[in-house]
Scaffold this active site. Structure first.
Site, PDB file in Angstrom:
ATOM      1  N   ARG A  65       8.439  16.943   8.708  1.00 38.30           N
ATOM      2  CA  ARG A  65       8.370  18.266   8.072  1.00 38.30           C
ATOM      3  C   ARG A  65       7.556  19.266   8.875  1.00 38.30           C
ATOM      4  NH1 ARG A  65       8.417  14.840   3.305  1.00 38.30           N
ATOM      5  NH2 ARG A  65      10.438  15.128   2.310  1.00 38.30           N
ATOM      6  N   GLU A 102      -0.402   3.129   4.597  1.00 39.56           N
ATOM      7  CA  GLU A 102      -0.637   2.353   3.383  1.00 39.56           C
ATOM      8  C   GLU A 102       0.480   1.341   3.129  1.00 39.56           C
ATOM      9  OE1 GLU A 102       0.915   6.470   2.459  1.00 39.56           O
ATOM     10  OE2 GLU A 102      -0.792   5.716   3.545  1.00 39.56           O
TER      11      GLU A 102
END
Length: 177
Positions: A65, A102
């Site tokens: 993005r 994560e």
């Protein structure tokens, strides 16, 4: 329109999706801004007004993005844009940096022939969460000889304390806990 009104336009255009990509997560989607031309102009103006006085030589956008935001800003500032991409996506001489997310591991790359030693660089992305991707981008730019002066995002999930991992100034326009 003043700065607070522009930020409110962004906040109103961001779409939140509960339980995506997994239960318990609220996904904050900036694509609502891109579907609203007034909000998109406000976003561009806010970013340009912020960066204008930072004496930037290079704008770097994170995969993917950041690629939408960086070129728009570079045209206004008349500064070059350089992408940081995931491993295996860039031709030429690249330097890599592996990092842990994560949910697994990833590797970022940058084309080193386009990074001048000491280039005052700003990193732009849509969202700062835990800071893992941004920290990896900072390290990659340092390895390439650039001086990172700031990290800039549209959204910051401040409750995840990502900015604390970065050791650099961070600017975000819309914050969520």
């Amino acid at each position: 329109m003043n700065k607070n009104e522009k930020i409110q336009l962004l906040r109103d255009a961001i779409v939140s999706y509960s339980d995506f990509p997994k239960p318990g997560i609220i996904f904050r989607d900036i694509f609502g801004i891109f579907r609203n031309i007034v909000a998109m102009r406000a976003m561009k103006d806010l970013i340009v007004e912020h960066i204008l006085f930072l004496e930037v030589d290079l704008v770097v956008g994170l995969d993917s993005r950041g690629f939408l935001l960086g070129p728009i800003i570079c045209m206004e500032l008349e500064k070059p844009f350089l992408p940081i991409r995931k491993k295996g996506k860039l031709p030429g001489n690249v330097v890599q940096h592996a990092f842990t997310l994560e949910y697994g591991e990833a590797t970022f790359e940058i084309q080193t022939e386009y990074v001048k030693k000491g280039a005052r660089t700003i990193i732009i992305d849509d969202l700062l969460a835990t800071g893992g991707s941004m920290a990896a981008a900072i390290e990659l730019l340092k390895l390439s000889g650039a001086e990172v002066i700031e990290c800039l995002t549209i959204i910051e999930l401040s409750g995840l304390k990502g900015r604390e991992k970065l050791g650099l100034p961070v600017h975000s326009f819309v914050q969520y806990d």
